[in-house]
Write a protein that holds these residues in place. Structure first.
Motif, PDB file in Angstrom:
ATOM      1  N   TYR A 198       0.827  -1.209   0.000  1.00 18.81           N
ATOM      2  CA  TYR A 198       0.000   0.000   0.000  1.00 18.81           C
ATOM      3  C   TYR A 198       0.860   1.258   0.000  1.00 18.81           C
ATOM      4  CZ  TYR A 198      -3.320   3.541   1.579  1.00 18.81           C
ATOM      5  OH  TYR A 198      -4.083   4.684   1.681  1.00 18.81           O
ATOM      6  N   GLU A 199       1.863   1.285   0.835  1.00 18.61           N
ATOM      7  CA  GLU A 199       2.722   2.461   0.919  1.00 18.61           C
ATOM      8  C   GLU A 199       3.446   2.712  -0.409  1.00 18.61           C
ATOM      9  OE1 GLU A 199       2.862   4.654   3.303  1.00 18.61           O
ATOM     10  OE2 GLU A 199       1.375   3.537   4.464  1.00 18.61           O
ATOM     11  N   GLU A 200       3.949   1.645  -1.030  1.00 18.58           N
ATOM     12  CA  GLU A 200       4.664   1.786  -2.299  1.00 18.58           C
ATOM     13  C   GLU A 200       3.719   2.261  -3.405  1.00 18.58           C
ATOM     14  OE1 GLU A 200       8.250   1.179  -4.708  1.00 18.58           O
ATOM     15  OE2 GLU A 200       7.991   0.847  -2.552  1.00 18.58           O
ATOM     16  N   GLU A 201       2.564   1.624  -3.491  1.00 13.24           N
ATOM     17  CA  GLU A 201       1.601   1.955  -4.552  1.00 13.24           C
ATOM     18  C   GLU A 201       1.048   3.362  -4.359  1.00 13.24           C
ATOM     19  OE1 GLU A 201      -0.932   1.315  -7.931  1.00 13.24           O
ATOM     20  OE2 GLU A 201       0.865   0.295  -7.219  1.00 13.24           O
ATOM     21  N   MET A 202       0.808   3.746  -3.115  1.00 13.52           N
ATOM     22  CA  MET A 202       0.242   5.064  -2.849  1.00 13.52           C
ATOM     23  C   MET A 202       1.179   6.174  -3.307  1.00 13.52           C
ATOM     24  SD  MET A 202      -2.668   5.986  -1.763  1.00 13.52           S
ATOM     25  CE  MET A 202      -3.298   7.660  -1.730  1.00 13.52           C
ATOM     26  N   GLY A 203       2.476   5.928  -3.228  1.00 13.93           N
ATOM     27  CA  GLY A 203       3.437   6.917  -3.709  1.00 13.93           C
ATOM     28  C   GLY A 203       3.256   7.197  -5.185  1.00 13.93           C
ATOM     29  N   TYR A 204       3.033   6.146  -5.973  1.00 10.71           N
ATOM     30  CA  TYR A 204       2.814   6.321  -7.413  1.00 10.71           C
ATOM     31  C   TYR A 204       1.477   7.011  -7.684  1.00 10.71           C
ATOM     32  CZ  TYR A 204       6.766   3.189  -8.152  1.00 10.71           C
ATOM     33  OH  TYR A 204       8.012   2.625  -8.149  1.00 10.71           O
ATOM     34  N   ARG A 205       0.452   6.672  -6.917  1.00 10.85           N
ATOM     35  CA  ARG A 205      -0.865   7.295  -7.134  1.00 10.85           C
ATOM     36  C   ARG A 205      -0.807   8.809  -6.876  1.00 10.85           C
ATOM     37  NH1 ARG A 205      -5.063   3.341  -7.009  1.00 10.85           N
ATOM     38  NH2 ARG A 205      -4.105   1.411  -7.748  1.00 10.85           N
ATOM     39  N   ILE A 206      -0.114   9.192  -5.822  1.00  8.71           N
ATOM     40  CA  ILE A 206       0.015  10.624  -5.498  1.00  8.71           C
ATOM     41  C   ILE A 206       0.792  11.344  -6.599  1.00  8.71           C
ATOM     42  CG2 ILE A 206       1.055  12.270  -3.884  1.00  8.71           C
ATOM     43  CD1 ILE A 206       0.481  10.187  -1.652  1.00  8.71           C
ATOM     44  N   LEU A 207       1.858  10.710  -7.071  1.00 12.14           N
ATOM     45  CA  LEU A 207       2.704  11.314  -8.101  1.00 12.14           C
ATOM     46  C   LEU A 207       1.926  11.551  -9.393  1.00 12.14           C
ATOM     47  CD1 LEU A 207       5.660  12.143  -8.799  1.00 12.14           C
ATOM     48  CD2 LEU A 207       5.975   9.810  -9.666  1.00 12.14           C
ATOM     49  N   MET A 208       1.029  10.614  -9.753  1.00 12.18           N
ATOM     50  CA  MET A 208       0.312  10.683 -11.031  1.00 12.18           C
ATOM     51  C   MET A 208      -1.119  11.205 -10.906  1.00 12.18           C
ATOM     52  SD  MET A 208       2.606   9.635 -13.164  1.00 12.18           S
ATOM     53  CE  MET A 208       1.640   9.395 -14.649  1.00 12.18           C
ATOM     54  N   ASP A 209      -1.534  11.630  -9.693  1.00 17.40           N
ATOM     55  CA  ASP A 209      -2.903  12.113  -9.468  1.00 17.40           C
ATOM     56  C   ASP A 209      -3.953  11.054  -9.798  1.00 17.40           C
ATOM     57  OD1 ASP A 209      -2.630  14.559  -8.319  1.00 17.40           O
ATOM     58  OD2 ASP A 209      -2.750  15.696 -10.188  1.00 17.40           O
ATOM     59  N   TYR A 210      -3.685   9.823  -9.440  1.00 16.02           N
ATOM     60  CA  TYR A 210      -4.650   8.741  -9.646  1.00 16.02           C
ATOM     61  C   TYR A 210      -5.385   8.462  -8.333  1.00 16.02           C
ATOM     62  CZ  TYR A 210      -2.750   7.436 -14.246  1.00 16.02           C
ATOM     63  OH  TYR A 210      -2.374   7.425 -15.563  1.00 16.02           O
ATOM     64  N   PRO A 211      -6.624   7.944  -8.404  1.00 18.40           N
ATOM     65  CA  PRO A 211      -7.351   7.588  -7.178  1.00 18.40           C
ATOM     66  C   PRO A 211      -6.546   6.585  -6.345  1.00 18.40           C
ATOM     67  CG  PRO A 211      -8.826   7.547  -9.087  1.00 18.40           C
ATOM     68  CD  PRO A 211      -7.422   7.721  -9.615  1.00 18.40           C
ATOM     69  N   PRO A 212      -6.629   6.668  -5.009  1.00 17.11           N
ATOM     70  CA  PRO A 212      -7.534   7.527  -4.238  1.00 17.11           C
ATOM     71  C   PRO A 212      -6.962   8.891  -3.860  1.00 17.11           C
ATOM     72  CG  PRO A 212      -6.483   5.961  -2.783  1.00 17.11           C
ATOM     73  CD  PRO A 212      -5.985   5.640  -4.162  1.00 17.11           C
ATOM     74  N   SER A 213      -5.756   9.228  -4.325  1.00 22.16           N
ATOM     75  CA  SER A 213      -5.206  10.542  -3.980  1.00 22.16           C
ATOM     76  C   SER A 213      -5.980  11.656  -4.672  1.00 22.16           C
ATOM     77  CB  SER A 213      -3.728  10.620  -4.364  1.00 22.16           C
ATOM     78  OG  SER A 213      -3.569  10.620  -5.764  1.00 22.16           O
ATOM     79  N   ALA A 214      -6.628  11.357  -5.787  1.00 23.75           N
ATOM     80  CA  ALA A 214      -7.505  12.296  -6.492  1.00 23.75           C
ATOM     81  C   ALA A 214      -8.677  11.495  -7.038  1.00 23.75           C
ATOM     82  CB  ALA A 214      -6.755  12.982  -7.625  1.00 23.75           C
ATOM     83  N   HIS A 215      -9.718  12.184  -7.455  1.00 21.82           N
ATOM     84  CA  HIS A 215     -10.871  11.526  -8.075  1.00 21.82           C
ATOM     85  C   HIS A 215     -10.725  11.595  -9.587  1.00 21.82           C
ATOM     86  CE1 HIS A 215     -12.989  11.095  -4.270  1.00 21.82           C
ATOM     87  NE2 HIS A 215     -12.586  12.324  -3.986  1.00 21.82           N
ATOM     88  N   MET A 216     -11.299  10.619 -10.268  1.00 21.37           N
ATOM     89  CA  MET A 216     -11.110  10.519 -11.716  1.00 21.37           C
ATOM     90  C   MET A 216     -12.436  10.174 -12.390  1.00 21.37           C
ATOM     91  SD  MET A 216      -8.166   8.267 -13.575  1.00 21.37           S
ATOM     92  CE  MET A 216      -7.943   8.201 -15.352  1.00 21.37           C
TER      93      MET A 216
END
Length: 742
Positions: free
Chosen positions: A633-651
């Motif tokens: 989760y921690e590793e994947e969440m880093g990529y999501r935040i970097l690319m503005d992908y859910p759940p860090s952003a809505h799409m």
């Protein structure tokens, strides 16, 4: 005056609009959105059923033509009206017509003829019957004698009509003689079709003794339910931790309160074991809904639920709309599964829709998974969901030992088989011990991504961090931004000529296994072998009863099944999901591999799993082999935040389809310009128009625009404005536009 917008008869597409009716003064205080009403409709003013979808004080039509509502169907307010209100919420949040939403939540519209059992009952005293029998024996009416003897015999004065017809030769004239003389009466009982496979063979099961961790989980969940505003509960339990036992204990609590429960499962294949466990615990108060049932079977299950004869409904996504009148609990098992997301309009997600329905009805929601979706775990981290954990297997059984096999090394050693040398050896040992094995092929058929078999390099989009998909003409295309390049003849990293897609399917794997182990009994479970009704149950029953040694299959075999004799799981091609053209590919791979590995060693024998891959160092594969969700989760969440992908952003995806490619291109271009005009802020990230993952289906061209923003409500407002824009512009009449929140 009050006017009601009413949709009439949702079984007909041509009536995909609302009609305005006058609300009579005596009904003004009662009428509400969601109610079912009787209205005059058509030239003959035949009374039809309608659904109230809006109320207004403004007249929209010619006042001289408006008709009045006849009555409100009060007996349907508590169940059907709430489902209609749910449809209204789905229409607003997922972008569809009201009739599409209504057809989703009210799936059974056409009444199916009920099955009946007819009984012949003696209506005179036994003494009178015996006297009549003596008189009949003096005649030649043998059929009358046989029927009366049967009724006076050990049948208690009652016999099934079909039995009398087949075994006693009872005819219509015989029945007519007895009924006209008031000797017997003929009665009918309605019989509901039982949708549970081999229900009569399922033994009653006493409640399992909960382990201390399970008891603690139940206590934590019940404590959350006692709060003034209970949150959805995410039950995060490792594979084999006994989440189903926790579910059943909580369902038992709900049933004791006189309420009902819905249990959602992601695959039809899971119904066999799941339903048997629930049916064994709760008996015929449990039923099932799935797409393999006949229309009559589905109709009967919803009718039984509506009449209060059922307390637990098990099934995939559509079971969410079971018309329970006193719903107390919704459980979404394997909540991370993509099948909970509808691919048809409205493109709703069962998770959010279940939470909204539960809020409407004062019910609770449990989301269960060994590998929670990023969205669910993120919300648990923010406190929106309550998090309850089961961190050990039931009875402290160990997790399986997992080995990662580097298929690049297999190629160097000259092994070009789909089975590695390690997997062949493990299968041989498993069979020698009389144990069972499962071989999981990560995706059925041909994969669209292109990779190097020598070094494992995958051709990816330089702009979107997803794999490029191979198309006709040796083209590689990104389905997020439209980037295109030619397919190389050699790997750009190591210059190897071994470059292409993985082409082996389950049938080819079966042939390899049968050739390598001719003495093994092999079953295959995929789309081709499960088309017939009951095929899932037959295959799983055969495997559970040890009538096969090896089960080969696609994703359907690794989700939630519990076979205690399975001690080996082999993952044939982990890379197929890892390199899919989807930003969730890493998450999907981790979930699939963790679930697959978790099928091994669920009994008293130790389990082992082998993962074959060309990317052995990828974090999804490494963390899955350790069953370490938090690290993933921690590793994947880093990529999501970097690319503005859910759940860090809505799409949100705006999906366009048309037979005319030029018209579609123009329409999507203007939608993009309108979006830019609506919101020019830097926080809104817009991608496209680009080809959809499958750019053309049955001569229909498809394009997509992606919008990303941290504010979900902003995306909903943009959707609403786009719908208005499409409605008033005639250029969109040849284009079908749908909205999808990803």
């Amino acid at each position: 005056m009050t006017y009601a917008d009413i949709i009439v008869d949702i079984s007909h597409e041509k009536l995909d609009k609302s009609f305005q009716y006058l609300v009579p003064q005596q009904l003004e205080e009662q009428i509400q959105v969601g109610m079912v009403v009787q209205i005059p409709f058509g030239r003959g003013n035949h009374v039809r059923k309608g659904y109230v979808v809006g109320l207004s004080s403004k007249l929209k039509v010619d006042g001289s033509c408006i008709k009045s509502i006849v009555s409100i169907e009060n007996d349907q307010e508590t169940i059907e009206s709430r489902l209609i209100a749910l449809a209204g919420w789905m229409k607003e949040h997922y972008g569809s017509t009201m009739i599409q939403a209504l057809k989703t939540v009210l799936p059974i519209q056409k009444k199916v003829k009920a099955q009946e059992k007819r009984w012949i009952t003696l209506s005179i005293s036994r003494e009178e019957g015996e006297k009549l029998l003596e008189e009949l024996k003096k005649t030649r009416f043998k059929a009358r004698i046989r029927l009366l003897e049967a009724l006076l015999g050990e049948n208690g004065g009652r016999i099934e009509a079909s039995l009398a017809l087949k075994e006693l030769g009872t005819t219509v004239s015989v029945l007519k003689y007895f009924t006209e003389n008031k000797v017997v009466t003929v009665e009918s009982d309605q019989i509901y079709r039982n949708a549970v496979y081999d229900a009569e063979k399922i033994p009653h099961l006493a409640p399992d003794t909960l382990s201390d961790p399970q008891k603690k989980a139940v206590e934590q969940i019940l404590a959350e339910w006692q709060k003034p505003a209970p949150r959805p509960v995410l039950l995060h339990g490792v594979t084999g931790s006994g989440k189903t036992q926790v579910y059943m204990e909580l369902i038992d609590q709900v049933i004791r309160q006189g309420r009902q429960a819905i249990v959602l499962i992601p695959e039809i294949a899971l119904t066999y074991q799941t339903v048997r466990r629930f049916y064994g615990r709760f008996g015929d108060k449990v039923s099932v809904i799935n797409s393999r049932l006949s229309q009559g079977e589905r109709y009967d299950q919803f009718k039984r639920a509506k009449q209060g004869e059922l307390q637990v409904m098990v099934g995939p996504r559509s079971a969410l709309f079971t018309p329970f009148g006193n719903l107390g609990l919704i459980i979404i098992d394997e909540e991370h599964e993509s099948s909970y997301k509808s691919e048809n309009s409205p493109r709703y997600h069962a998770r959010e829709t279940a939470i909204y329905r539960a809020k409407m009805e004062g019910a609770n929601v449990i989301l269960g998974s060994a590998t929670p979706s990023m969205e669910a775990y993120y919300r648990a981290g923010t406190g929106e969901y309550a998090l309850v954990k089961l961190e050990a297997r039931y009875e402290e059984r160990p997790l399986p030992q997992v080995s990662i096999v580097d298929m690049r090394e297999q190629l160097k050693k000259g092994n070009r088989s789909a089975l590695s040398m390690e997997l062949k050896g493990a299968l041989g040992q498993c069979l020698a011990k009389g144990e069972q094995a499962m071989l999981f092929l990560n995706r059925r058929g041909y994969a669209g991504f292109v990779s190097c078999r020598s070094c494992g390099h995958v051709m990816k989009c330089p702009h979107c961090d997803v794999s490029l998909s191979e198309h006709n003409g040796r083209k590689l295309i990104c389905h997020y931004c439209g980037y295109e390049t030619a397919k190389p003849d050699r790997c750009p990293v190591c210059s190897s000529p071994y470059i292409g897609g993985f082409k082996a399917g389950t049938q080819q794997i079966q042939q390899v296994v049968e050739k390598e182990f001719p003495e093994a009994r092999v079953l295959r479970m995929d789309y081709d072998t499960t088309r017939a009704k009951g095929s899932y149950e037959e295959i799983l029953e055969a495997f559970s009863q040890h009538r096969a040694d090896i089960l080969i299959g696609t994703q359907m075999i690794v989700k939630g099944h519990d076979f205690p004799d399975v001690t080996l799981v082999g993952v044939i091609a982990a890379d197929l999901s890892l390199n899919a053209d989807d930003y969730r590919s890493g998450e999907r791979t981790f979930q699939l591999l963790t679930q697959a590995v978790g099928r091994s060693g669920r009994g008293k024998k130790e389990g082992h799993a082998l993962i074959q891959t060309y990317s052995p160092d990828h974090y999804s594969i490494q963390t899955a082999s350790r069953q370490d969700y938090e690290e993933f989760y921690e590793e994947e969440m880093g990529y999501r935040i970097l690319m503005d992908y859910p759940p860090s952003a809505h799409m949100m995806a705006v999906l366009g389809a048309s037979e005319d490619e030029a018209v579609l291109e123009a329409a999507m271009h203007y939608l993009r310009l309108f979006v830019d005009k609506l919101h020019s802020g830097k926080a809104l990230h817009v991608i496209g128009p680009a080809p959809a993952p499958v750019g053309k289906v049955k001569d229909i061209y498809r394009r997509v625009i992606y919008l990303k923003h941290e504010n979900y409500d902003l995306l909903v407002r943009i959707k609403d404005r786009l719908e208005e824009y499409i409605e008033i512009n005639s250029g969109f009449r040849k284009v079908n536009i749908q909205f999808d929140f990803l």
